[in-house]
Design a protein around this motif. Structure first.
Motif, PDB file in Angstrom:
ATOM      1  N   GLU B  41      -1.459  15.559  59.045  1.00 27.67           N
ATOM      2  CA  GLU B  41      -1.714  14.645  57.929  1.00 27.67           C
ATOM      3  C   GLU B  41      -3.154  14.738  57.446  1.00 27.67           C
ATOM      4  O   GLU B  41      -3.441  14.768  56.251  1.00 27.67           O
ATOM      5  N   HIS B  42      -4.052  14.794  58.427  1.00 33.74           N
ATOM      6  CA  HIS B  42      -5.460  14.892  58.102  1.00 33.74           C
ATOM      7  C   HIS B  42      -5.751  16.169  57.303  1.00 33.74           C
ATOM      8  O   HIS B  42      -6.430  16.162  56.275  1.00 33.74           O
ATOM      9  N   LEU B  43      -5.182  17.248  57.814  1.00 39.21           N
ATOM     10  CA  LEU B  43      -5.372  18.550  57.188  1.00 39.21           C
ATOM     11  C   LEU B  43      -4.820  18.537  55.760  1.00 39.21           C
ATOM     12  O   LEU B  43      -5.465  18.989  54.805  1.00 39.21           O
ATOM     13  N   ARG B  44      -3.619  17.956  55.638  1.00 40.04           N
ATOM     14  CA  ARG B  44      -2.964  17.928  54.337  1.00 40.04           C
ATOM     15  C   ARG B  44      -3.801  17.125  53.351  1.00 40.04           C
ATOM     16  O   ARG B  44      -4.053  17.546  52.221  1.00 40.04           O
ATOM     17  N   ALA B  45      -4.300  15.975  53.817  1.00 35.59           N
ATOM     18  CA  ALA B  45      -5.100  15.114  52.940  1.00 35.59           C
ATOM     19  C   ALA B  45      -6.361  15.842  52.492  1.00 35.59           C
ATOM     20  O   ALA B  45      -6.735  15.792  51.312  1.00 35.59           O
ATOM     21  N   ASP B  46      -7.003  16.542  53.436  1.00 38.81           N
ATOM     22  CA  ASP B  46      -8.228  17.272  53.081  1.00 38.81           C
ATOM     23  C   ASP B  46      -7.945  18.388  52.079  1.00 38.81           C
ATOM     24  O   ASP B  46      -8.721  18.619  51.150  1.00 38.81           O
ATOM     25  N   LEU B  47      -6.827  19.071  52.299  1.00 45.03           N
ATOM     26  CA  LEU B  47      -6.476  20.158  51.398  1.00 45.03           C
ATOM     27  C   LEU B  47      -6.190  19.627  49.999  1.00 45.03           C
ATOM     28  O   LEU B  47      -6.587  20.213  48.994  1.00 45.03           O
ATOM     29  N   GLU B  48      -5.470  18.512  49.941  1.00 45.41           N
ATOM     30  CA  GLU B  48      -5.185  17.912  48.633  1.00 45.41           C
ATOM     31  C   GLU B  48      -6.475  17.553  47.926  1.00 45.41           C
ATOM     32  O   GLU B  48      -6.649  17.759  46.740  1.00 45.41           O
ATOM     33  N   ARG B  49      -7.422  16.987  48.732  1.00 40.72           N
ATOM     34  CA  ARG B  49      -8.704  16.589  48.149  1.00 40.72           C
ATOM     35  C   ARG B  49      -9.458  17.823  47.635  1.00 40.72           C
ATOM     36  O   ARG B  49     -10.213  17.751  46.686  1.00 40.72           O
ATOM     37  N   ALA B  50      -9.210  18.962  48.298  1.00 45.38           N
ATOM     38  CA  ALA B  50      -9.900  20.184  47.877  1.00 45.38           C
ATOM     39  C   ALA B  50      -9.254  20.802  46.636  1.00 45.38           C
ATOM     40  O   ALA B  50      -9.682  21.865  46.181  1.00 45.38           O
ATOM     41  N   GLY B  51      -8.178  20.166  46.091  1.00 42.15           N
ATOM     42  CA  GLY B  51      -7.641  20.623  44.826  1.00 42.15           C
ATOM     43  C   GLY B  51      -6.261  21.249  44.883  1.00 42.15           C
ATOM     44  O   GLY B  51      -5.720  21.630  43.865  1.00 42.15           O
ATOM     45  N   HIS B  52      -5.697  21.341  46.114  1.00 46.81           N
ATOM     46  CA  HIS B  52      -4.345  21.898  46.192  1.00 46.81           C
ATOM     47  C   HIS B  52      -3.330  20.870  45.731  1.00 46.81           C
ATOM     48  O   HIS B  52      -3.568  19.673  45.847  1.00 46.81           O
ATOM     49  N   SER B  53      -2.193  21.379  45.230  1.00 50.41           N
ATOM     50  CA  SER B  53      -1.115  20.465  44.855  1.00 50.41           C
ATOM     51  C   SER B  53      -0.518  19.908  46.133  1.00 50.41           C
ATOM     52  O   SER B  53      -0.748  20.407  47.230  1.00 50.41           O
ATOM     53  N   ARG B  54       0.257  18.843  45.998  1.00 51.73           N
ATOM     54  CA  ARG B  54       0.832  18.180  47.148  1.00 51.73           C
ATOM     55  C   ARG B  54       1.683  19.144  47.974  1.00 51.73           C
ATOM     56  O   ARG B  54       1.542  19.246  49.200  1.00 51.73           O
ATOM     57  N   ALA B  55       2.552  19.874  47.274  1.00 52.90           N
ATOM     58  CA  ALA B  55       3.456  20.794  47.976  1.00 52.90           C
ATOM     59  C   ALA B  55       2.666  21.917  48.631  1.00 52.90           C
ATOM     60  O   ALA B  55       2.912  22.279  49.784  1.00 52.90           O
ATOM     61  N   ALA B  56       1.676  22.423  47.909  1.00 52.57           N
ATOM     62  CA  ALA B  56       0.878  23.526  48.447  1.00 52.57           C
ATOM     63  C   ALA B  56       0.111  23.074  49.665  1.00 52.57           C
ATOM     64  O   ALA B  56      -0.012  23.803  50.659  1.00 52.57           O
ATOM     65  N   ALA B  57      -0.421  21.854  49.568  1.00 51.08           N
ATOM     66  CA  ALA B  57      -1.194  21.331  50.688  1.00 51.08           C
ATOM     67  C   ALA B  57      -0.319  21.248  51.929  1.00 51.08           C
ATOM     68  O   ALA B  57      -0.737  21.616  53.035  1.00 51.08           O
ATOM     69  N   ARG B  58       0.922  20.762  51.750  1.00 51.11           N
ATOM     70  CA  ARG B  58       1.796  20.625  52.901  1.00 51.11           C
ATOM     71  C   ARG B  58       2.069  22.009  53.503  1.00 51.11           C
ATOM     72  O   ARG B  58       2.015  22.207  54.705  1.00 51.11           O
ATOM     73  N   ARG B  59       2.360  22.981  52.632  1.00 45.60           N
ATOM     74  CA  ARG B  59       2.708  24.310  53.114  1.00 45.60           C
ATOM     75  C   ARG B  59       1.521  24.931  53.851  1.00 45.60           C
ATOM     76  O   ARG B  59       1.670  25.461  54.956  1.00 45.60           O
ATOM     77  N   LEU B  60       0.330  24.803  53.266  1.00 49.06           N
ATOM     78  CA  LEU B  60      -0.873  25.366  53.888  1.00 49.06           C
ATOM     79  C   LEU B  60      -1.137  24.738  55.256  1.00 49.06           C
ATOM     80  O   LEU B  60      -1.491  25.424  56.222  1.00 49.06           O
ATOM     81  N   ALA B  61      -0.933  23.405  55.293  1.00 48.10           N
ATOM     82  CA  ALA B  61      -1.181  22.694  56.552  1.00 48.10           C
ATOM     83  C   ALA B  61      -0.252  23.211  57.632  1.00 48.10           C
ATOM     84  O   ALA B  61      -0.673  23.492  58.765  1.00 48.10           O
ATOM     85  N   GLU B  62       1.048  23.355  57.295  1.00 43.67           N
ATOM     86  CA  GLU B  62       2.023  23.858  58.264  1.00 43.67           C
ATOM     87  C   GLU B  62       1.589  25.234  58.769  1.00 43.67           C
ATOM     88  O   GLU B  62       1.639  25.535  59.954  1.00 43.67           O
ATOM     89  N   GLU B  63       1.146  26.016  57.832  1.00 41.79           N
ATOM     90  CA  GLU B  63       0.757  27.382  58.144  1.00 41.79           C
ATOM     91  C   GLU B  63      -0.396  27.418  59.136  1.00 41.79           C
ATOM     92  O   GLU B  63      -0.385  28.161  60.108  1.00 41.79           O
ATOM     93  N   ARG B  64      -1.396  26.587  58.836  1.00 45.39           N
ATOM     94  CA  ARG B  64      -2.589  26.647  59.679  1.00 45.39           C
ATOM     95  C   ARG B  64      -2.364  26.042  61.051  1.00 45.39           C
ATOM     96  O   ARG B  64      -3.060  26.376  62.011  1.00 45.39           O
ATOM     97  N   LEU B  65      -1.390  25.119  61.140  1.00 46.73           N
ATOM     98  CA  LEU B  65      -1.095  24.553  62.455  1.00 46.73           C
ATOM     99  C   LEU B  65      -0.341  25.535  63.337  1.00 46.73           C
ATOM    100  O   LEU B  65      -0.455  25.529  64.555  1.00 46.73           O
ATOM    101  N   GLY B  66       0.466  26.374  62.732  1.00 45.71           N
ATOM    102  CA  GLY B  66       1.215  27.355  63.503  1.00 45.71           C
ATOM    103  C   GLY B  66       2.539  26.809  64.011  1.00 45.71           C
ATOM    104  O   GLY B  66       3.046  25.812  63.500  1.00 45.71           O
TER     105      GLY B  66
END
Lengths: 138, 894
Positions: B41-66
């Motif tokens: 959640e933290h990662l997703r929120a930070d990514l969204e704040r960095a300008g990613h769309s909601r869906a992209a943020a979720r996908r990126l977060a999943e990716e980086r968590l492994g």
């Protein structure tokens, strides 16, 4: 699984030889916590920042490392709330962890140096003096 | 960083959480899931704040968590838990606990013998604690049912060195009028009246109080009103307030009781009100049936008489110290104003509770500590039982450990078991305390102020339950700690555990029990010894089965002459009876309480300076009194029937008085009279000296006393008859008949033998000693039980060895010594430890005991001997039983 007795003092088995070093992830985690108490997510961000984005860990794998270090008594944790008021677990370095970080950092340096030497063409003079110098230092 | 909270709370909380997590796999799973989820959640929120769309943020977060499943199982493994298939975190912690509780409960149900034994032992200990706590709570802790009771104070009169004396009504009125830090003051004096009851006249307690008393206490009557100010004036005071119990019994709880008339001392009195139920006596005395206004005429009252007990209320902002300073100034003013009477008069303030409860506080705390020790011994006992139970279940434990239960989980089961047993013991103990222990205790504790306020309510209930759970926790600790310790691996490795270490743990429990028992026993023997010493004190009279009873004549029907005639005729009738050996009458009985100290003059001695007069106690007696009570005649003669009104006025004095005023000479022949230089009292010749009587209690030194013949004084309206006879019951019948013949309206009150009076005067000491004895004997029995168990267990373990030795020809005596040694070693270790505790404890209780050496080695040695003798039996009996084994049988076993 029969319960394992906890190993109370990893230090007792003295400086780890370079070739037996545990994964660098443990070292990165210890190194991140040397700057102060932090939760898991913060540890990931610190590693990123301190390595100037050069190192990226698969962030999920941080947690087994954190738990392992906690069970070894190198770090300790307590429950709390994160800055956005979510449940979080805060980790800090124990005294033991601080000493271990110091030892492992030295081990890591030796490991890196050994690797560096082993991939250079052999020149006996430099190799001998380097290893001699290190030994007198410790 | 976590927001800063109280550091200590934080540390304690996180420690608790950590302990809990260690003991619960579900909690660990919950932790892992929470951390991974929060990270994402933290990662997703930070990514969204960095300008990613909601869906992209979720996908990126999943990716980086492994691979989350992989990390989760690796995490759990790192934490030492095997992942379970079903885990939703959250409430699984609670359901886990509930399941485990059910399991533990079922397993206890399957061993009813063990459970019943533990619950019964705990219940006994808990019930005793609840009863004592209930009493202590009522006497010392619970706020009295008055308005702001913490502002109430006890005001003691002081007179020279006497710091706890009574006060004069005029002084009280002056204190009250002049003091600003005291909001109000009122006086109380005890007393009794004859109430013309339904079938026969009876004497009922009626205490007189200043009319403002209920305002000062802040209590409203349940019915009617309190006294008005003018009801304190003579002639207007024929009004009474009824105590709740008297109202419901004598008047049948009549709701229209106000306005009804009661015939008291032959005079009609109007009921003006009824006090609320459970109204405590402000001085902690037994509540009287009636309260009367204290009637006095300021113009006719002297400042010399001190007979009132005083209670006051501090003004809202006033402190005790400030009020005391102000009162000191006021009494100093009064001393200047009335030098003849007030020169030595002062006043001393104490909080009402301290002033009333006094020394009983310490007794109660000692009892609470003693009963706490008893519970500790009980918990140690069941702790040993629980260790034995764990040993019995070692195979089951080993199997569970092999199947993956961590030692924390196993330990948690044992703690849960202890808590369940503790809760059961608490519930049974609560019933036991409420049903039996507390009522019995309250009966025995009637002498303790406000003990009737003891109630079995939520407060006491909570105390009891908390105590029981604590005991449950305590009892499970030895077994739980052993399970948690790494040595547990022995379970799995060998299947059969070494007994020795387990015996050591039980042995340690027994050592602690022996030590605690010795502490209790030694204190109980010491306190018992002090009671025996007290009872062995010579009271100054022969304490036999003399019957004593009070006869009071209503003043309205009997003037001085007819009172004399009545009591003379009564005495003649009683003397004529063959069943009665001797008869005497006295206005104040020994141990009956009550001062009647008056100043006096001795013709042969220089008069004391004004304000420095000393006083002597007055006793009005018939000549037969000395013989009936068996007072020792030391010099001269006792009073004779010939000492009539028309004869020379005479007195007999006691030894304390003779020693004080005639240390070197004989007082016989000296002249004495009541009052100072201007006294109109006639000179009275001292004709004899009798031995001292402990009038104020067995521990109190005798005061100077003067015995006057009843025929030569203004006649009292009330006398105690002392009848010496072999049969007190027959004497009472004779007395009743004699009184009824003379005046059928008269009640007979306060009927007791002298022996009973002595016993009654040491009731508090008796209660203390009795309870301590009961507690220490109970602790001793529990200790013996524990000792027996350990020795029997050790013997059972060595059955084969014993059989072998016997078969090889060992002498049984030698074997017995071998086995007994182990048990007695525990006893001696406990004894050594206990001796230290006992010495300290005896020093602590020494303040309670008057006249007994606290280091009294005899009673300590007695306690040790008792313990060793009882312990020897508990060691030898199971050892002997083990020796009776047939070698062949023992060897064939296993």
């Amino acid at each position: 699984m029969p319960p394992r007795p906890r190993k109370r003092n990893p230090e007792a088995s003295s400086p780890p030889p370079a070739e037996l070093l545990q994964g660098p992830l443990d070292l990165l985690v210890l190194g991140a916590l040397v700057d102060g108490t932090e939760h898991g997510y913060g540890v990931a961000r610190r590693i990123e920042r301190k390595s100037a984005d050069a190192l990226r860990v698969e962030e999920g794998s941080l947690y087994p490392a954190l738990y392992r270090l906690e069970r070894q008594g190198l770090i300790a944790s307590s429950p709390g709330r994160s800055e956005n008021n979510r449940p979080a677990r805060f980790y800090r370095l124990t005294a033991l962890g601080r000493r271990q970080l110091h030892l492992r950092a030295q081990g890591w340096a030796r490991f890196v140096e050994a690797v560096a030497r082993s991939i250079r063409p052999a020149t006996p003079a430099t190799a001998g003096s380097a290893s001699h110098g290190r030994r007198s230092e410790s | 960083m976590a927001p800063r909270r109280f550091a200590a709370v934080d540390v304690a909380l996180s420690w608790l959480v950590r302990v809990w997590e260690r003991m619960s796999p579900a909690a660990l799973e919950h932790r892992v899931d929470t951390e991974l989820r929060e990270h994402r959640e933290h990662l997703r929120a930070d990514l969204e704040r960095a300008g990613h769309s909601r869906a992209a943020a979720r996908r990126l977060a999943e990716e980086r968590l492994g691979d989350l499943a992989l990390h989760r199982s690796a995490s759990l493994e790192a934490l030492g838990v095997a992942a379970r298939r079903d885990s939703r975190g959250g409430d699984s912690v609670m359901s886990d606990l509930a399941t485990e509780t059910r399991l533990v409960g079922r397993s206890l149900w399957r061993s009813p013998g063990y459970s019943a034994m533990v619950v019964a032992t705990l219940a006994l200990g808990v019930a005793a604690n609840a009863a004592i706590f209930g009493l202590l709570d009522a006497v010392l802790l619970r706020p009295l049912p008055y308005h702001e009771p913490e502002r109430l104070v006890r005001v003691w009169g002081t007179w020279g060195t006497d710091l706890s004396s009574n006060s004069n009504p005029l002084d009280i009125a002056d204190w009250s009028a002049r003091s600003r830090s005291l909001e109000g003051l009122f006086g109380i004096s005890g007393g009794a009246v004859t109430h013309a009851g339904a079938d026969r006249p009876e004497q009922v307690a009626a205490h007189a109080v200043s009319s403002s008393w209920l305002e000062v206490l802040g209590v409203s009557p349940a019915l009617g009103r309190s006294f008005t100010a003018d009801e304190g004036a003579p002639g207007r005071s024929q009004v009474v307030l009824l105590e709740y119990g008297f109202w419901s019994q004598e008047l049948g709880g009549d709701p229209h009781a106000v306005g009804r008339t009661l015939l008291l001392n032959g005079t009609p009195h109007t009921v003006v009100g009824v006090l609320p139920g459970g109204f405590p006596h402000p001085l902690g005395w037994q509540s009287p049936s009636l309260w009367r206004p204290l009637a006095f005429d300021p113009a006719k009252t002297s400042r010399g008489g001190h007979f009132l007990h005083v209670v006051g209320r501090l003004a809202p902002e006033a402190s005790l110290g400030a009020a005391q300073a102000e009162l000191d100034a006021i009494t100093a003013d009064l001393a200047r104003q009335y030098p003849d009477t007030n020169a030595q008069i002062g006043a001393r303030l104490e909080s009402l509770r301290d002033g009333v409860v006094g020394d009983a506080q310490r007794t109660l705390w000692v009892l609470l500590v003693a009963v706490g020790l008893l519970l500790l011994v009980a918990a140690l006992d069941v702790g040993a039982l629980s260790l034995a139970r764990q040993l019995e279940r070692r195979h089951e434990t080993a199997v569970r450990a092999a199947l993956g239960a961590s030692r924390w989980v196993l330990g948690r089961g044992v703690v849960l078991e202890g808590l369940l047993l503790g809760a059961a013991g608490g519930i049974v103990g609560l019933g036991l305390a409420g049903g039996a222990a507390a009522p019995v205790l309250r009966l025995g504790a009637q002498r303790l102020p406000w003990s009737e306020q003891a109630r079995f309510d939520l407060r006491v209930g909570l105390f009891t339950v908390a105590l029981a759970l604590l005991a449950g926790l305590l009892l499970s600790l030895p077994a739980a700690l052993r399970l948690v310790s790494p040595a547990l691996r022995d379970f799995g490795a060998r299947g059969r555990v070494r007994g020795a270490s387990r015996l050591d743990a039980r042995g340690a429990l027994v050592v602690a029990q022996v030590a605690l028992s010795l502490v209790l026993l030694s204190v109980a023997t010491l306190v018992g010894q002090s009671l025996r010493d007290l009872l062995a004190t010579d009271p100054g009279f022969l304490a036999r089965d003399e019957l004593t009873a009070q006869v009071t004549l209503p003043r309205i029907d009997y003037d001085t002459d007819s009172r004399l005639a009545f009591f003379q005729r009564l005495e003649e009738r009683l003397e004529a009876s063959a069943a009665i050996e001797s008869v005497g009458l006295v206005n104040r009985l020994p141990l009956g309480g009550g001062h009647s100290c008056d100043s006096f003059t001795i013709a042969e001695l220089p008069a004391p300076a004004p304000g420095q007069e000393e006083c002597a106690e007055e006793r009005v007696v018939t000549p037969g009194y000395f013989d009936a009570l068996g007072l020792a005649l030391l010099r001269g003669r006792v009073l004779e029937p010939s000492d009539r009104l028309d004869a020379v006025p005479v007195v007999v004095i006691n030894e304390a008085m003779a020693r004080r005023y005639w240390p070197d000479a004989s007082p016989v022949g000296a002249r004495f009279r009541w009052g100072g230089a201007q006294s109109t009292d006639p000179w009275r010749e001292v004709v004899g000296v009798v031995g001292d009587v402990r009038h104020f209690g067995l521990t109190q030194e005798a005061q100077p006393e003067v015995y006057l013949p009843h025929a030569q004084v203004t006649y009292p309206s009330s006398f105690h008859a002392v009848l010496r006879s072999d049969d007190p019951g027959a004497a009472l019948t004779i007395l009743r008949a004699a009184v009824a013949e003379l005046d059928p309206r008269l009640p007979i009150a306060d009927v007791r033998t002298m022996r009973e009076r002595i016993a009654g005067s040491v009731e508090t000491e008796r209660l203390r000693s009795g309870l301590l004895s009961v507690f220490s004997v109970a602790a001793l029995l529990l200790t013996l039980l524990g000792l027996w168990g350990v020795v029997a267990f050790a013997a059972a373990r060595r059955r084969r060895e014993i059989g072998l030795r016997v078969a090889l020809g060992a002498r049984r005596a030698a074997l017995l010594a071998l086995m007994a040694r182990q048990g007695m070693q525990l006893v001696l270790a406990g004894l050594a430890l206990g001796l230290l505790g006992a010495l300290a404890a005896r020093r602590l209780v020494s303040g309670l005991l008057l006249g007994t050496e606290t280091t009294d080695p005899a009673s300590l040695a007695g306690a040790c001997l008792l313990l060793v003798a009882a312990a020897a039996a508990a060691v030898l009996l199971p050892s002997l039983r083990a020796l009776r084994v047939q070698p062949a049988v023992a060897l064939r076993e296993d």
